[in-house]
Design a protein around this motif. Structure first.
Motif, PDB file in Angstrom:
ATOM      1  N   ASN A 198       0.805  -1.217   0.000  1.00  0.00           N
ATOM      2  CA  ASN A 198       0.000   0.000   0.000  1.00  0.00           C
ATOM      3  C   ASN A 198       0.841   1.272   0.000  1.00  0.00           C
ATOM      4  O   ASN A 198       0.313   2.373   0.164  1.00  0.00           O
ATOM      5  N   VAL A 199       2.150   1.100  -0.185  1.00  0.00           N
ATOM      6  CA  VAL A 199       3.072   2.228  -0.084  1.00  0.00           C
ATOM      7  C   VAL A 199       4.038   2.205  -1.259  1.00  0.00           C
ATOM      8  O   VAL A 199       4.515   1.147  -1.669  1.00  0.00           O
ATOM      9  N   ASP A 200       4.334   3.380  -1.806  1.00  0.00           N
ATOM     10  CA  ASP A 200       5.408   3.523  -2.784  1.00  0.00           C
ATOM     11  C   ASP A 200       6.693   3.850  -2.039  1.00  0.00           C
ATOM     12  O   ASP A 200       6.711   4.728  -1.167  1.00  0.00           O
ATOM     13  N   HIS A 201       7.760   3.178  -2.408  1.00  0.00           N
ATOM     14  CA  HIS A 201       9.037   3.332  -1.709  1.00  0.00           C
ATOM     15  C   HIS A 201      10.128   3.714  -2.694  1.00  0.00           C
ATOM     16  O   HIS A 201      10.180   3.201  -3.813  1.00  0.00           O
ATOM     17  N   GLU A 202      11.018   4.627  -2.274  1.00  0.00           N
ATOM     18  CA  GLU A 202      12.184   4.942  -3.091  1.00  0.00           C
ATOM     19  C   GLU A 202      13.362   5.320  -2.202  1.00  0.00           C
ATOM     20  O   GLU A 202      13.192   5.879  -1.122  1.00  0.00           O
ATOM     21  N   LYS A 203      14.566   4.987  -2.659  1.00  0.00           N
ATOM     22  CA  LYS A 203      15.789   5.372  -1.975  1.00  0.00           C
ATOM     23  C   LYS A 203      16.129   6.801  -2.368  1.00  0.00           C
ATOM     24  O   LYS A 203      16.025   7.179  -3.535  1.00  0.00           O
ATOM     25  N   VAL A 204      16.560   7.597  -1.378  1.00  0.00           N
ATOM     26  CA  VAL A 204      16.867   9.001  -1.634  1.00  0.00           C
ATOM     27  C   VAL A 204      18.154   9.383  -0.902  1.00  0.00           C
ATOM     28  O   VAL A 204      18.591   8.695   0.028  1.00  0.00           O
ATOM     29  N   THR A 205      18.749  10.486  -1.318  1.00  0.00           N
ATOM     30  CA  THR A 205      19.882  11.071  -0.592  1.00  0.00           C
ATOM     31  C   THR A 205      19.647  12.564  -0.439  1.00  0.00           C
ATOM     32  O   THR A 205      18.966  13.191  -1.267  1.00  0.00           O
ATOM     33  N   PHE A 206      20.207  13.127   0.599  1.00  0.00           N
ATOM     34  CA  PHE A 206      20.151  14.570   0.826  1.00  0.00           C
ATOM     35  C   PHE A 206      21.362  14.951   1.669  1.00  0.00           C
ATOM     36  O   PHE A 206      22.034  14.087   2.248  1.00  0.00           O
ATOM     37  N   THR A 207      21.655  16.224   1.734  1.00  0.00           N
ATOM     38  CA  THR A 207      22.880  16.682   2.379  1.00  0.00           C
ATOM     39  C   THR A 207      22.563  17.542   3.589  1.00  0.00           C
ATOM     40  O   THR A 207      21.679  18.404   3.529  1.00  0.00           O
ATOM     41  N   ASN A 208      23.277  17.314   4.686  1.00  0.00           N
ATOM     42  CA  ASN A 208      23.051  18.146   5.862  1.00  0.00           C
ATOM     43  C   ASN A 208      23.910  19.409   5.801  1.00  0.00           C
ATOM     44  O   ASN A 208      24.674  19.634   4.861  1.00  0.00           O
ATOM     45  N   ARG A 209      23.806  20.224   6.830  1.00  0.00           N
ATOM     46  CA  ARG A 209      24.474  21.522   6.865  1.00  0.00           C
ATOM     47  C   ARG A 209      25.996  21.396   6.899  1.00  0.00           C
ATOM     48  O   ARG A 209      26.715  22.338   6.569  1.00  0.00           O
ATOM     49  N   TYR A 210      26.493  20.231   7.272  1.00  0.00           N
ATOM     50  CA  TYR A 210      27.933  20.008   7.337  1.00  0.00           C
ATOM     51  C   TYR A 210      28.470  19.337   6.068  1.00  0.00           C
ATOM     52  O   TYR A 210      29.636  18.940   6.035  1.00  0.00           O
ATOM     53  N   GLY A 211      27.624  19.186   5.066  1.00  0.00           N
ATOM     54  CA  GLY A 211      28.060  18.619   3.809  1.00  0.00           C
ATOM     55  C   GLY A 211      28.096  17.107   3.775  1.00  0.00           C
ATOM     56  O   GLY A 211      28.634  16.513   2.832  1.00  0.00           O
ATOM     57  N   ILE A 212      27.533  16.452   4.766  1.00  0.00           N
ATOM     58  CA  ILE A 212      27.482  14.991   4.804  1.00  0.00           C
ATOM     59  C   ILE A 212      26.244  14.523   4.049  1.00  0.00           C
ATOM     60  O   ILE A 212      25.142  15.032   4.258  1.00  0.00           O
ATOM     61  N   THR A 213      26.424  13.567   3.154  1.00  0.00           N
ATOM     62  CA  THR A 213      25.312  13.031   2.377  1.00  0.00           C
ATOM     63  C   THR A 213      24.618  11.935   3.170  1.00  0.00           C
ATOM     64  O   THR A 213      25.243  10.943   3.565  1.00  0.00           O
ATOM     65  N   LEU A 214      23.339  12.122   3.413  1.00  0.00           N
ATOM     66  CA  LEU A 214      22.542  11.162   4.168  1.00  0.00           C
ATOM     67  C   LEU A 214      21.702  10.314   3.215  1.00  0.00           C
ATOM     68  O   LEU A 214      21.163  10.815   2.234  1.00  0.00           O
TER      69      LEU A 214
END
Length: 366
Positions: free
Chosen positions: A62-78
């Motif tokens: 019942n859910v669509d799922h996707e892998k994502v990345t984003f960057t925090n204020r210190y430049g670390i990719t989460l």
């Protein structure tokens, strides 16, 4: 399931603290957080993000799922998992950012919470904290109360820009040690409209004062002496030393340690990337936790609502009770009868998802 809910005032504990006395964090115990004698010279980098379903819980249809990345204020990719209700309209939806427990990965409890809340109509994001799981950051498996708080806010940055999300309707769920991080983040991030801390630990209190605040000044000073000198050893070796593997049993452990093992080291919850699944934090990880108390400004979450959820039999229950007392209205403390600390990681009959749904539906309403 019958729940005890308290609003406005704290609830009397009623706990038997005898079991807690089986393992008090004395000076030696605190030192075990970050001054073990073994070395691990691994400098393994973050895992390449896998596209396969490698969660410890089944995938929802019942859910669509996707892998994502984003960057925090210190430049670390989460690295994160984004969950969206499959049956959704073109209208922008409320959203929830989820993380925890401390030393876990998004394939464990936080992903379960996120997927379940997506089934109930919310866009959700579960992510790996900096330096752990599939997120970036070197060295591996190190933590900071400041960076961890920032990671939550970076999650709010990301989800608030998603085209399916109403950025004025964002909430946060923090589990275990990330319950404290969630409260810390929401105290300063006024974009968040409501916060839940489930089976909460305050990691700064735990590491600086020990279990049930049992550490003396002398013991604390001794631990800081050990950790400070460990920095020289790490600098000389060019790589950090690591603590012993987490959640391996040798016999004679307290029940809550057995509970942790039952989750992190068995098929129920084991994940190879989790710090808690037989891996370890760096020895010096506790240093910033010992003088940066994260709940100093918890009262400034108000007038936004806070919901604390904890198990009746959890060894960690005192963390939520103390934080509840310090928080300002509106606030609630829900005690789950018969539940332990770890039960609220994955036991679907004990995690109060109906309460979570009503709480966020009310406070993230359009």
């Amino acid at each position: 399931m019958t729940d005890q809910v308290k609003s406005g005032t704290t609830q009397a504990s009623g706990l038997d603290f005898g079991r807690r006395d089986l393992l008090k964090l004395t000076g030696a115990g605190v030192a075990a957080f970050g001054a073990a004698s073994i070395f691990n010279t691994s400098n393994a980098r973050a895992q390449t993000m896998t596209e396969e379903w490698d969660k410890v819980f089944p995938k929802s249809e019942n859910v669509d799922h996707e892998k994502v990345t984003f960057t925090n204020r210190y430049g670390i990719t989460l690295a994160g998992d984004l969950y969206l209700p499959k049956d959704r309209s073109d209208n922008r939806l409320p959203a929830i950012v989820v993380a925890g427990p401390f030393g876990a990965v998004k394939e464990q409890s936080s992903g379960l919470y996120a997927q379940t809340m997506a089934e109930r109509g919310f866009v959700t994001l579960a992510f790996d904290p900096s330096y752990t799981g599939e997120s970036s950051g070197e060295p591996r498996n190190v933590a900071s109360p400041d960076i961890s708080t920032e990671d939550f806010m970076a999650g709010v940055d990301f989800i608030g820009l998603h085209p399916s999300v109403d950025r004025e309707r964002i909430g946060v769920i923090g589990i275990c040690g990330w319950g404290g991080m969630a409260l810390s983040a929401v105290a300063v991030d006024k974009r968040v409209k409501a916060v839940v801390a489930s089976t909460m630990y305050d990691m700064t209190r735990g590491m600086s004062k020990g279990y049930n605040d049992s550490v003396t000044l002398e013991q604390r000073t001794q631990t800081l002496e050990q950790l400070s000198r460990q920095r020289w050893a790490d600098a000389e070796n060019g790589t950090p030393a690591y603590q012993p593997p987490y959640n391996e049993l040798k016999g004679g452990e307290a029940q809550f340690q057995i509970d942790y093992h039952d989750y992190y080291m068995t098929p129920r919850g084991y994940h190879k990337r989790a710090v808690n699944s037989g891996n370890a934090w760096t020895q010096t990880t506790p240093l910033p936790f010992m003088n940066l108390p994260i709940l100093t400004y918890i009262a400034e979450i108000a007038p936004r609502p806070v919901l604390f959820i904890h198990g009746e039999n959890a060894h960690s229950r005192y963390f939520s009770e103390t934080a509840f007392a310090a928080a300002a209205e509106p606030k609630e403390l829900m005690i789950i009868p018969g539940a332990s600390h770890v039960d609220l990681y994955d036991q679907m009959d004990k995690i109060p998802f109906d309460k979570l749904t009503s709480f966020f539906s009310q406070h993230l309403a359009a």
